[in-house]
Scaffold this motif. Sequence first.
Motif, PDB file in Angstrom:
ATOM      1  N   PHE A 279       0.676  -1.173   0.200  1.00 26.67           N
ATOM      2  CA  PHE A 279       0.083   0.133  -0.023  1.00 26.67           C
ATOM      3  C   PHE A 279       0.822   1.320   0.032  1.00 26.67           C
ATOM      4  CE2 PHE A 279      -3.254  -3.002   1.160  1.00 26.67           C
ATOM      5  CZ  PHE A 279      -4.604  -2.341   0.649  1.00 26.67           C
ATOM      6  N   THR A 280       1.826   1.157   0.691  1.00 26.65           N
ATOM      7  CA  THR A 280       2.945   2.323   0.882  1.00 26.65           C
ATOM      8  C   THR A 280       3.524   2.648  -0.699  1.00 26.65           C
ATOM      9  OG1 THR A 280       3.546   1.939   2.929  1.00 26.65           O
ATOM     10  CG2 THR A 280       4.861   3.248   1.697  1.00 26.65           C
ATOM     11  N   GLU A 281       3.876   1.561  -1.504  1.00 25.56           N
ATOM     12  CA  GLU A 281       4.395   1.833  -2.577  1.00 25.56           C
ATOM     13  C   GLU A 281       3.535   2.298  -3.758  1.00 25.56           C
ATOM     14  OE1 GLU A 281       6.570  -1.005  -5.715  1.00 25.56           O
ATOM     15  OE2 GLU A 281       6.324  -1.637  -4.161  1.00 25.56           O
ATOM     16  N   VAL A 282       2.196   1.758  -3.483  1.00 25.04           N
ATOM     17  CA  VAL A 282       1.215   2.051  -4.506  1.00 25.04           C
ATOM     18  C   VAL A 282       0.645   3.483  -4.330  1.00 25.04           C
ATOM     19  CG1 VAL A 282      -1.124   1.570  -5.603  1.00 25.04           C
ATOM     20  CG2 VAL A 282       0.614  -0.315  -5.155  1.00 25.04           C
ATOM     21  N   PHE A 283       0.162   3.559  -3.236  1.00 24.22           N
ATOM     22  CA  PHE A 283      -0.189   5.103  -2.946  1.00 24.22           C
ATOM     23  C   PHE A 283       0.291   6.174  -2.284  1.00 24.22           C
ATOM     24  CE2 PHE A 283      -3.956   1.887  -2.720  1.00 24.22           C
ATOM     25  CZ  PHE A 283      -5.097   2.585  -3.542  1.00 24.22           C
ATOM     26  N   VAL A 284       1.500   5.827  -1.461  1.00 21.75           N
ATOM     27  CA  VAL A 284       2.157   6.789  -0.722  1.00 21.75           C
ATOM     28  C   VAL A 284       3.411   7.281  -1.479  1.00 21.75           C
ATOM     29  CG1 VAL A 284       3.006   7.220   1.712  1.00 21.75           C
ATOM     30  CG2 VAL A 284       0.909   5.817   1.417  1.00 21.75           C
ATOM     31  N   LYS A 285       4.184   6.658  -1.976  1.00 25.55           N
ATOM     32  CA  LYS A 285       5.517   6.979  -2.539  1.00 25.55           C
ATOM     33  C   LYS A 285       5.279   8.265  -3.371  1.00 25.55           C
ATOM     34  CE  LYS A 285       8.561   3.178  -2.046  1.00 25.55           C
ATOM     35  NZ  LYS A 285       9.399   1.827  -2.486  1.00 25.55           N
ATOM     36  N   SER A 286       4.429   8.038  -4.454  1.00 24.42           N
ATOM     37  CA  SER A 286       4.175   9.079  -5.425  1.00 24.42           C
ATOM     38  C   SER A 286       3.718  10.492  -4.618  1.00 24.42           C
ATOM     39  CB  SER A 286       3.278   8.694  -6.365  1.00 24.42           C
ATOM     40  OG  SER A 286       1.892   8.231  -5.874  1.00 24.42           O
ATOM     41  N   ALA A 287       3.116  10.149  -3.534  1.00 22.91           N
ATOM     42  CA  ALA A 287       2.525  11.273  -2.663  1.00 22.91           C
ATOM     43  C   ALA A 287       3.732  11.749  -1.918  1.00 22.91           C
ATOM     44  CB  ALA A 287       1.436  10.917  -1.824  1.00 22.91           C
ATOM     45  N   LEU A 288       4.560  11.078  -1.543  1.00 24.69           N
ATOM     46  CA  LEU A 288       5.691  11.710  -1.032  1.00 24.69           C
ATOM     47  C   LEU A 288       6.651  12.554  -2.006  1.00 24.69           C
ATOM     48  CD1 LEU A 288       6.686   8.626   1.398  1.00 24.69           C
ATOM     49  CD2 LEU A 288       5.694  10.834   2.098  1.00 24.69           C
ATOM     50  N   SER A 289       6.865  11.964  -3.088  1.00 22.57           N
ATOM     51  CA  SER A 289       7.657  12.682  -4.003  1.00 22.57           C
ATOM     52  C   SER A 289       7.170  14.107  -4.355  1.00 22.57           C
ATOM     53  CB  SER A 289       7.762  11.572  -5.054  1.00 22.57           C
ATOM     54  OG  SER A 289       8.556  12.542  -6.185  1.00 22.57           O
TER      55      SER A 289
END
Length: 581
Positions: A279-289
């Motif tokens: 879930f982190t890789e799909v939803f959060v990583k792009s949001a963090l970037s």
Amino acid sequence: MDEVHYSEFDGPNFNAKEVVQRYRKRIPLPQLQKSLRAHHAATRQELVELINEKYADFVSLSSRMQGVERALKPLRAPLEESCELTKGLHGKLGALLDKAEEAHQAVARIRARKDALNTYIENAKLLDKVKSAVGQRRSNPQESDDFLREHIAQENVARDLRRIRLNLGGSISLKPKPPPPPPAPGSEPVAPGGSEGEISPECQALLAEAISFQETFASRLQERLKGLVTAARKSWEEPLTAGEDAKPGPPPRSELLAIAHISRALCTIGHASAVEAIFTEVFVKSALSDAATACNAAAEEAKRKAMAETGTAGGGSKMVGAVDLGVFFQSLQKTLFAEDAPLLWLVRRLRGTTSCSEADEGALLAVPSLRLVAQTVVLPALNYVQEVWGNVFMPAFPDTFAANYIHYTKFVQVAEGVMAQSEAEALRKDPALSDFQRKWKTQVYVPLRAKEAVQRLDVAKRQDAGAEQGQRHPAGGHDYWFEVSAELMKIQDAVWNRWYLNSLYSKMARLSLELLARYGRIMQELAETGASTGPNWDAAASRPSWNVSSVPVRMSRAASDVLQVIAELEAPGDTGHVAGL
């Protein structure tokens, strides 16, 4: 006091050395020696007199004892023979007991071995059943057409694998166990599988095979889950069907149930962290970037404005490293915690709290062991801050440091607001959050603020000493006669609004009280010193009055300021300008 108590000699625990050492402290040694010798002579004389008086009885007793010895002499040989027979019987019984103990241990080993074999056979059959079920699902395409049945079967496989792991010892890792401690001296080494606590070699091999198969099975589930979660995200970005009326929206119910089944299966075999990582890789990583890009752009814009205002590069260089994380955390909140955010929608479904009318729907989707908000959003965001902006933890720029700390705490509070209560409590106890909290150098921040506050008060004090006495100084909606009074209220407002951090209440309260004490001393000095050297009473004026620099005027104005400061500090929190102490 100087007499020796001879009754002590008759006690069962009589110690001559202890008695002599005790009495010599009270009686001189020659006198003690003389007294003991006299007692010895008296006792000896008493014994002689007793023997002379009872001489006939002593002679008669001696004669009778000789008769007893002659009577016992014939019994000696049979008694010695019986003693030898008893010793032989004792040795034979000891040998029989040793053999019985060995037989008991052998039976226990056989029983443990039997139990181990039964456990091995039972779990080997269960593992074969699991492998057959997985093979059938992957080798028969016609069976896998039933989308949900396939994922329900995968969840059942996960339960069986967990059951095998628990039956065979409960170890999740394939790392070898440490060797057992050496046996105690004199004891026999225990054979493998001979005790109840040991796992037989066959069960150890079966456990390793089961865990190896489990890891392979888990990797397949993770690939499948990643594909489903990615598809779920795309369903919010792109319409699922073609047409003019098609709009992006939630994924189909079948895909949502598949995500729940696979997540439960992975949690059952101890891979909840893998689910959260997906879930982190799909939803959060792009949001963090994206949030980091927006934050850096805002920092560059602030730097350009600072350079434009100063007109030199030196003024802008002061802003290097002073990154305001407000944009970063606000962007994450807007993207991930908004009411229509896809991740938040999924989190609520997988937590079992749905708005649908069917009561069983939430139970079908619930994955209780997941901590999606804490492990998927909060902790990765904090780790990202540590990796990208490691210098924000030092108060080189106190205003930015305080603002970043407040942004971080508000972000965590907002995240806890969308969590379940159990997840929020687990997050507060998480070591990662505690480590992040300790990185903030608040022990450096407080002295910097205290130094700044004292310097501002001292500057205001000097300005009052050399300024005209008729000008009023506004602060917090009130006017003060002295600049130091207005500056105190401004500093108190900063302490409890812009400088205050949640973890520093006691230190900020102490700083406020220290500033009030310093202000009291300053006002006392201003009122008592610095009076005008000219006439204090101006009788020639159209309206005779005291000179503005005279002691009465300064005293009245100081009292007015002090009373106004006290009234402002005692005002309620909703109406006062600063927090009440």
